[in-house]
Design a protein around this motif. Sequence first.
Motif, PDB file in Angstrom:
ATOM      1  N   THR A 192       0.853  -1.186   0.000  1.00 15.80           N
ATOM      2  CA  THR A 192       0.000   0.000   0.000  1.00 15.80           C
ATOM      3  C   THR A 192       0.885   1.230   0.000  1.00 15.80           C
ATOM      4  O   THR A 192       1.993   1.214   0.541  1.00 15.80           O
ATOM      5  CB  THR A 192      -0.937   0.032   1.227  1.00 15.80           C
ATOM      6  OG1 THR A 192      -0.164  -0.086   2.433  1.00 15.80           O
ATOM      7  CG2 THR A 192      -1.956  -1.092   1.168  1.00 15.80           C
ATOM      8  N   SER A 193       0.394   2.304  -0.602  1.00 16.56           N
ATOM      9  CA  SER A 193       1.204   3.519  -0.630  1.00 16.56           C
ATOM     10  C   SER A 193       0.327   4.748  -0.813  1.00 16.56           C
ATOM     11  O   SER A 193      -0.820   4.661  -1.269  1.00 16.56           O
ATOM     12  CB  SER A 193       2.244   3.462  -1.758  1.00 16.56           C
ATOM     13  OG  SER A 193       1.634   3.641  -3.026  1.00 16.56           O
ATOM     14  N   GLY A 194       0.899   5.882  -0.448  1.00 18.70           N
ATOM     15  CA  GLY A 194       0.220   7.153  -0.643  1.00 18.70           C
ATOM     16  C   GLY A 194       1.228   8.273  -0.754  1.00 18.70           C
ATOM     17  O   GLY A 194       2.318   8.201  -0.180  1.00 18.70           O
ATOM     18  N   LEU A 231     -13.845   4.271  -1.503  1.00 15.53           N
ATOM     19  CA  LEU A 231     -12.844   5.317  -1.311  1.00 15.53           C
ATOM     20  C   LEU A 231     -13.504   6.682  -1.159  1.00 15.53           C
ATOM     21  O   LEU A 231     -14.368   7.061  -1.949  1.00 15.53           O
ATOM     22  CB  LEU A 231     -11.903   5.341  -2.519  1.00 15.53           C
ATOM     23  CG  LEU A 231     -10.877   6.480  -2.561  1.00 15.53           C
ATOM     24  CD1 LEU A 231      -9.889   6.369  -1.399  1.00 15.53           C
ATOM     25  CD2 LEU A 231     -10.141   6.470  -3.899  1.00 15.53           C
ATOM     26  N   ASP A 232     -13.099   7.410  -0.108  1.00 19.44           N
ATOM     27  CA  ASP A 232     -13.420   8.826   0.002  1.00 19.44           C
ATOM     28  C   ASP A 232     -12.233   9.518   0.649  1.00 19.44           C
ATOM     29  O   ASP A 232     -11.232   8.880   0.993  1.00 19.44           O
ATOM     30  CB  ASP A 232     -14.733   9.071   0.761  1.00 19.44           C
ATOM     31  CG  ASP A 232     -14.691   8.575   2.207  1.00 19.44           C
ATOM     32  OD1 ASP A 232     -13.604   8.619   2.832  1.00 19.44           O
ATOM     33  OD2 ASP A 232     -15.734   8.142   2.718  1.00 19.44           O
ATOM     34  N   ALA A 264      -4.861   2.778   7.460  1.00 17.82           N
ATOM     35  CA  ALA A 264      -4.948   2.356   6.061  1.00 17.82           C
ATOM     36  C   ALA A 264      -3.679   1.644   5.595  1.00 17.82           C
ATOM     37  O   ALA A 264      -3.744   0.677   4.825  1.00 17.82           O
ATOM     38  CB  ALA A 264      -5.233   3.558   5.164  1.00 17.82           C
ATOM     39  N   LEU A 265      -2.523   2.108   6.062  1.00 21.26           N
ATOM     40  CA  LEU A 265      -1.260   1.517   5.635  1.00 21.26           C
ATOM     41  C   LEU A 265      -0.776   0.408   6.558  1.00 21.26           C
ATOM     42  O   LEU A 265       0.285  -0.169   6.327  1.00 21.26           O
ATOM     43  CB  LEU A 265      -0.180   2.593   5.492  1.00 21.26           C
ATOM     44  CG  LEU A 265      -0.059   3.188   4.071  1.00 21.26           C
ATOM     45  CD1 LEU A 265      -1.339   3.928   3.694  1.00 21.26           C
ATOM     46  CD2 LEU A 265       1.147   4.104   3.951  1.00 21.26           C
ATOM     47  N   GLY A 266      -1.537   0.114   7.615  1.00 21.76           N
ATOM     48  CA  GLY A 266      -1.168  -0.973   8.512  1.00 21.76           C
ATOM     49  C   GLY A 266      -0.060  -0.643   9.484  1.00 21.76           C
ATOM     50  O   GLY A 266       0.611  -1.541  10.003  1.00 21.76           O
ATOM     51  N   LEU A 267       0.130   0.646   9.778  1.00 22.19           N
ATOM     52  CA  LEU A 267       1.203   1.088  10.664  1.00 22.19           C
ATOM     53  C   LEU A 267       0.727   1.096  12.112  1.00 22.19           C
ATOM     54  O   LEU A 267      -0.335   1.633  12.423  1.00 22.19           O
ATOM     55  CB  LEU A 267       1.669   2.485  10.257  1.00 22.19           C
ATOM     56  CG  LEU A 267       2.345   2.561   8.880  1.00 22.19           C
ATOM     57  CD1 LEU A 267       2.362   3.992   8.365  1.00 22.19           C
ATOM     58  CD2 LEU A 267       3.748   1.980   8.964  1.00 22.19           C
ATOM     59  N   ARG A 268       1.565   0.529  13.002  1.00 20.29           N
ATOM     60  CA  ARG A 268       1.210   0.413  14.411  1.00 20.29           C
ATOM     61  C   ARG A 268       2.431   0.732  15.288  1.00 20.29           C
ATOM     62  O   ARG A 268       3.553   0.822  14.792  1.00 20.29           O
ATOM     63  CB  ARG A 268       0.691  -0.994  14.710  1.00 20.29           C
ATOM     64  CG  ARG A 268      -0.522  -1.388  13.868  1.00 20.29           C
ATOM     65  CD  ARG A 268      -1.085  -2.722  14.264  1.00 20.29           C
ATOM     66  NE  ARG A 268      -1.558  -2.744  15.650  1.00 20.29           N
ATOM     67  CZ  ARG A 268      -2.742  -2.276  16.034  1.00 20.29           C
ATOM     68  NH1 ARG A 268      -3.580  -1.755  15.155  1.00 20.29           N
ATOM     69  NH2 ARG A 268      -3.096  -2.341  17.303  1.00 20.29           N
ATOM     70  N   THR A 269       2.186   0.878  16.586  1.00 20.12           N
ATOM     71  CA  THR A 269       3.283   1.195  17.501  1.00 20.12           C
ATOM     72  C   THR A 269       4.376   0.133  17.464  1.00 20.12           C
ATOM     73  O   THR A 269       5.537   0.433  17.750  1.00 20.12           O
ATOM     74  CB  THR A 269       2.757   1.337  18.942  1.00 20.12           C
ATOM     75  OG1 THR A 269       2.057   0.142  19.311  1.00 20.12           O
ATOM     76  CG2 THR A 269       1.809   2.522  19.067  1.00 20.12           C
ATOM     77  N   MET A 298      -6.432  -0.994   1.757  1.00 19.36           N
ATOM     78  CA  MET A 298      -6.695   0.097   2.696  1.00 19.36           C
ATOM     79  C   MET A 298      -8.157   0.091   3.140  1.00 19.36           C
ATOM     80  O   MET A 298      -8.462   0.302   4.320  1.00 19.36           O
ATOM     81  CB  MET A 298      -6.354   1.444   2.052  1.00 19.36           C
ATOM     82  CG  MET A 298      -4.900   1.651   1.712  1.00 19.36           C
ATOM     83  SD  MET A 298      -4.652   3.365   1.171  1.00 19.36           S
ATOM     84  CE  MET A 298      -3.126   3.215   0.264  1.00 19.36           C
ATOM     85  N   LEU A 299      -9.061  -0.126   2.189  1.00 18.58           N
ATOM     86  CA  LEU A 299     -10.485  -0.163   2.529  1.00 18.58           C
ATOM     87  C   LEU A 299     -10.775  -1.310   3.494  1.00 18.58           C
ATOM     88  O   LEU A 299     -11.540  -1.153   4.453  1.00 18.58           O
ATOM     89  CB  LEU A 299     -11.314  -0.309   1.254  1.00 18.58           C
ATOM     90  CG  LEU A 299     -11.289   0.884   0.289  1.00 18.58           C
ATOM     91  CD1 LEU A 299     -12.023   0.533  -0.998  1.00 18.58           C
ATOM     92  CD2 LEU A 299     -11.895   2.127   0.931  1.00 18.58           C
ATOM     93  N   GLU A 300     -10.152  -2.445   3.258  1.00 13.67           N
ATOM     94  CA  GLU A 300     -10.331  -3.597   4.146  1.00 13.67           C
ATOM     95  C   GLU A 300      -9.851  -3.274   5.553  1.00 13.67           C
ATOM     96  O   GLU A 300     -10.527  -3.573   6.540  1.00 13.67           O
ATOM     97  CB  GLU A 300      -9.577  -4.796   3.584  1.00 13.67           C
ATOM     98  CG  GLU A 300      -9.592  -6.029   4.464  1.00 13.67           C
ATOM     99  CD  GLU A 300      -8.634  -7.098   3.966  1.00 13.67           C
ATOM    100  OE1 GLU A 300      -8.047  -7.797   4.815  1.00 13.67           O
ATOM    101  OE2 GLU A 300      -8.457  -7.214   2.741  1.00 13.67           O
ATOM    102  N   ARG A 301      -8.681  -2.666   5.666  1.00 14.20           N
ATOM    103  CA  ARG A 301      -8.116  -2.357   6.978  1.00 14.20           C
ATOM    104  C   ARG A 301      -8.952  -1.348   7.751  1.00 14.20           C
ATOM    105  O   ARG A 301      -9.020  -1.385   8.984  1.00 14.20           O
ATOM    106  CB  ARG A 301      -6.692  -1.821   6.813  1.00 14.20           C
ATOM    107  CG  ARG A 301      -5.669  -2.869   6.424  1.00 14.20           C
ATOM    108  CD  ARG A 301      -4.343  -2.208   6.102  1.00 14.20           C
ATOM    109  NE  ARG A 301      -3.296  -3.195   5.810  1.00 14.20           N
ATOM    110  CZ  ARG A 301      -2.201  -2.921   5.128  1.00 14.20           C
ATOM    111  NH1 ARG A 301      -1.988  -1.675   4.663  1.00 14.20           N
ATOM    112  NH2 ARG A 301      -1.307  -3.865   4.901  1.00 14.20           N
ATOM    113  N   THR A 302      -9.558  -0.420   7.044  1.00 12.96           N
ATOM    114  CA  THR A 302     -10.304   0.654   7.706  1.00 12.96           C
ATOM    115  C   THR A 302     -11.791   0.350   7.835  1.00 12.96           C
ATOM    116  O   THR A 302     -12.521   1.100   8.496  1.00 12.96           O
ATOM    117  CB  THR A 302     -10.128   1.975   6.935  1.00 12.96           C
ATOM    118  OG1 THR A 302     -10.581   1.795   5.585  1.00 12.96           O
ATOM    119  CG2 THR A 302      -8.677   2.421   6.932  1.00 12.96           C
TER     120      THR A 302
END
Length: 210
Positions: free
Chosen positions: A42-44, A129-130, A143-148, A120-124
């Motif tokens: 995933t990217s943005g 998309l909006d 959305a990008l799967g980033l966590r602590t 991203m849609l699945e994760r959120t």
Amino acid sequence: MRCRSPPMEKLPDAFYDRPGVVTVARELLGKNLITVFDGRRTSGRIVEVEAYNGVVDRASHAWSGRRTRRTEVLFGPAGVAYVYLIYGIHHLFNVVTNQRDVPHAILVRALEPMEGIPVMLERTGKKKLDHTLTRGPGNLSRALGLRTTHTGTSLVGAEIFIADDGWRPRRSEIVATPRIGVDYAGEDAELPYRFYIKGNPYVSGPRANR
């Protein structure tokens, strides 16, 4: 916003290992934040950031040299992730910059989605998309799967990295404002350390800023 997909060049350690966190923050605008977890990419494009100037910045977690188990990563080498939790819900992704013992960091506040939008849609949990998908630091991390647990992860590795595809915002498109949500920082709350790309619908904060 003009988007294209030519070959991307991963930013090297030298990009992050520089003085001047404000300069580095501005230069992150237009770059691509990419994650690859379990084979899913995933990217943005980065459209909004905030700079945090370490021990002299009352808004920084490292203000006045404060060192805790959570913030110790800020005092380490540049080019790693610092992800912290707020409100017990939102994981906020930051880029550590400058040399060891100079705890500079840049919060990535918003992205324009580029790759892996279905993931991203699945994760959120979104159906379609909006602009809220990656607007705001908590949303983009989800959305990008980033966590602590990604704190300390190298940004020149295979899982999380930032790349340059040659796109640059024009100087007239870059807006500087005070940071959001740092009223506790006194006069430092007024520093123009937030940068965003004017007119981009993914930029967070008051609509008047976009």
